[in-house]
Design an enzyme around this catalytic site. Structure first.
Site, mmCIF file in Angstrom:
data_model
loop_
_atom_site.group_PDB
_atom_site.id
_atom_site.type_symbol
_atom_site.label_atom_id
_atom_site.label_comp_id
_atom_site.label_asym_id
_atom_site.label_seq_id
_atom_site.Cartn_x
_atom_site.Cartn_y
_atom_site.Cartn_z
ATOM 1 N N ASP A 1 17.969 50.374 18.364
ATOM 2 C CA ASP A 1 19.275 50.814 17.876
ATOM 3 C C ASP A 1 19.034 51.636 16.614
ATOM 4 O O ASP A 1 18.835 51.096 15.528
ATOM 5 C CB ASP A 1 20.165 49.595 17.593
ATOM 6 C CG ASP A 1 21.544 50.016 17.075
ATOM 7 O OD1 ASP A 1 21.740 51.219 16.799
ATOM 8 O OD2 ASP A 1 22.419 49.136 16.941
ATOM 9 N N LYS B 1 26.383 58.246 14.274
ATOM 10 C CA LYS B 1 26.467 58.545 12.832
ATOM 11 C C LYS B 1 25.979 59.948 12.456
ATOM 12 O O LYS B 1 26.708 60.921 12.612
ATOM 13 C CB LYS B 1 25.719 57.463 12.050
ATOM 14 C CG LYS B 1 26.434 56.084 12.134
ATOM 15 C CD LYS B 1 25.839 55.110 11.143
ATOM 16 C CE LYS B 1 26.410 53.713 11.239
ATOM 17 N NZ LYS B 1 27.606 53.485 10.461
ATOM 18 N N PHE C 1 23.166 43.877 13.447
ATOM 19 C CA PHE C 1 24.528 44.387 13.635
ATOM 20 C C PHE C 1 24.472 45.538 14.630
ATOM 21 O O PHE C 1 23.683 46.461 14.473
ATOM 22 C CB PHE C 1 25.134 44.889 12.318
ATOM 23 C CG PHE C 1 26.540 45.411 12.508
ATOM 24 C CD1 PHE C 1 27.620 44.533 12.537
ATOM 25 C CD2 PHE C 1 26.779 46.764 12.702
ATOM 26 C CE1 PHE C 1 28.921 45.009 12.749
ATOM 27 C CE2 PHE C 1 28.077 47.249 12.914
ATOM 28 C CZ PHE C 1 29.142 46.359 12.937
HETATM 29 N N1 PLP Z 1 24.499 49.929 15.440
HETATM 30 C C1 PLP Z 1 24.173 49.965 14.142
HETATM 31 C C2 PLP Z 1 22.758 49.672 13.719
HETATM 32 C C3 PLP Z 1 25.144 50.266 13.184
HETATM 33 O O1 PLP Z 1 24.813 50.272 11.890
HETATM 34 C C4 PLP Z 1 26.465 50.534 13.618
HETATM 35 C C5 PLP Z 1 27.534 50.815 12.645
HETATM 36 O O2 PLP Z 1 27.422 50.581 11.464
HETATM 37 C C6 PLP Z 1 26.748 50.498 14.989
HETATM 38 C C7 PLP Z 1 25.734 50.202 15.873
HETATM 39 C C8 PLP Z 1 28.129 50.784 15.486
HETATM 40 O O3 PLP Z 1 28.414 52.137 15.362
HETATM 41 P P1 PLP Z 1 29.939 52.649 15.438
HETATM 42 O O4 PLP Z 1 30.640 52.119 14.253
HETATM 43 O O5 PLP Z 1 29.820 54.165 15.448
HETATM 44 O O6 PLP Z 1 30.498 52.138 16.720
#
Ligand code: PLP
Length: 394
Positions: A215, A244, A128
């Site tokens: 990521d 986050k 994700f």
């Molecule tokens: N990448 C990962 C691993 C995530 O867990 C998330 C969100 O849960 C995102 C990207 C996307 O982040 P945002 O919701 O701040 O756009």
């Protein structure tokens, strides 16, 4: 429920109005132990005094200035993140998805530099990466993608935790520019790859000239008991995406890059109006300062071991528990059956947690919880699992 919000979330009927430390309070004054932290955001808990003071002070000093001039707080945060991560440079934005968009642009520039016309980014099964069109194209979820076709081209899939599959892809194709992975998959069910996997990916990226993009939006900034989850294996990726916990609730994202990946942008290639503004950067700096000053990384490691061990002990005789896993305070309890109803059950018991992948309880508690709060999490999860009336496992 107001009819004036777009229909994007299936919300619980509870109204959260206040937070303090590890606790959230609803409009009726009920307290909830927040074992999810706004999905991995408020690692220092709600309204940490140092963060609230920094926000108030910065609000009276300077909130925003355009990126046409130097922003000292932005430079300071870039320096701190570079020192902690081993990366060379940072680009600041406002969310995880935006940090990924920056990484995708770096991957494409890198691919074009390699002489590839249509560079591909390999992402992994069950991944994700966010909700923009490019992020859902990188994400491996038919549910997340459905209805938004045509997806953004330039993304290939490979199985998670399978280095040999990446080598096979490399032998089949000559248009790959990067591999994108979560060092521990969050939405995918708190999936931890086998020891040595990240080192194998690093070797493959070096061999084929691909960028290694980690990521760390969910895993980064202390949650797994190290500043960044790749550090557990001593691996330096070429690009790291963050968001986050870096802002503890104030929107901020960052894309960090190293060596050749840090040399791809020139002025005009990328930007963001709000990205790296003084308020967000002041908060980011304060988050890092508090984490260092209060020894939070070490405590997270310790607490994580303790909670996982206690959960394993409490759930040892439960047939329907497949595995308790995770690192630091990113913890998953996988059951043999889907259990989405446990989210509401826990909320009624005064605790917030969630369920990913249908059958995995996910815990992302604040890193500042005390021992009694840790015990309470273990107790609530154990009772939640015991509350299931599932048919006996065969
Ligand atoms: N990448 C990962 C691993 C995530 O867990 C998330 C969100 O849960 C995102 C990207 C996307 O982040 P945002 O919701 O701040 O756009």
């Amino acid at each position: 429920m107001t009819a004036h919000l777009m229909n994007t979330y299936a919300r619980m009927p509870v109204k959260m109005v206040r937070g303090q430390g590890a606790w959230l309070y609803d409009d009726a004054g009920n307290a909830y132990l927040d074992a999810l932290t706004g999905i991995g955001v408020c690692s220092l808990g709600h309204c940490h005094p140092a963060i609230s003071a920094a926000i108030a002070d910065q609000a009276g000093t300077l909130l925003h200035a355009a990126n046409v001039a130097r922003i000292p707080l932005q430079e300071e945060l870039a320096d701190r993140l570079a020192a902690l991560s081993g990366m060379d440079q940072a680009f600041f934005c406002n969310s995880g998805a935006e940090s990924l968009e920056c990484a995708f642009k770096l991957a494409r520039l890198h691919g074009h530099r390699m002489g590839i016309n249509a560079p591909q980014v390999v992402s992994l099964s069950q991944s994700f990466h966010g909700r923009t069109l490019a992020c859902i194209s990188a994400t491996d979820s038919a549910k997340v993608q459905a209805g938004f076709e045509p997806l953004v081209p330039g993304f290939l899939k490979a199985p998670f935790d399978d280095a040999a599959a990446l080598v096979r892809l490399a032998e089949e194709r000559d248009d790959i520019a990067a591999v994108l992975f979560e060092p521990i998959q969050g939405e995918g069910g708190v999936m931890v790859p086998h020891d040595g996997y990240l080192a194998e990916v690093r070797r493959i990226c070096d061999q084929f000239g691909w960028l290694m993009i980690a990521d760390e939006v969910q895993t980064g900034v202390g949650k797994t008991g190290d500043w960044f989850a790749c550090q557990h294996e001593g691996i330096l990726p070429d690009v790291i995406t963050l968001a986050k916990a870096l802002g503890n609730g104030v929107p901020i994202g960052a894309c960090l890059a190293r060596r050749k990946a840090a040399e791809l942008f020139v002025p005009g290639k990328h930007g963001s109006t709000y990205g790296g503004n003084p308020l967000a950067c002041r908060v980011g700096l304060t988050v890092l300062e508090v984490m260092e000053g209060e020894g939070i990384i070490e405590r997270t490691r310790e607490l994580g071991k303790r909670i996982r061990a206690s959960l394993r002990e409490a759930l040892a005789d439960h047939d329907h528990v497949r595995e308790v896993r995770g690192r630091g305070l990113m913890i998953g309890v996988e059951l043999t059956e889907d259990c989405p109803q446990l989210v509401g059950w826990a909320m009624e018991q005064g605790m917030i947690m969630n369920v990913t992948r249908g059958n995995t309880i996910r815990l992302l508690p604040p890193l500042i919880i005390d021992d009694s709060e840790a015990d309470r999490i273990v107790d609530t999860v154990s009772r939640a699992v015991q509350s299931l009336r599932l048919p006996a496992a065969v």
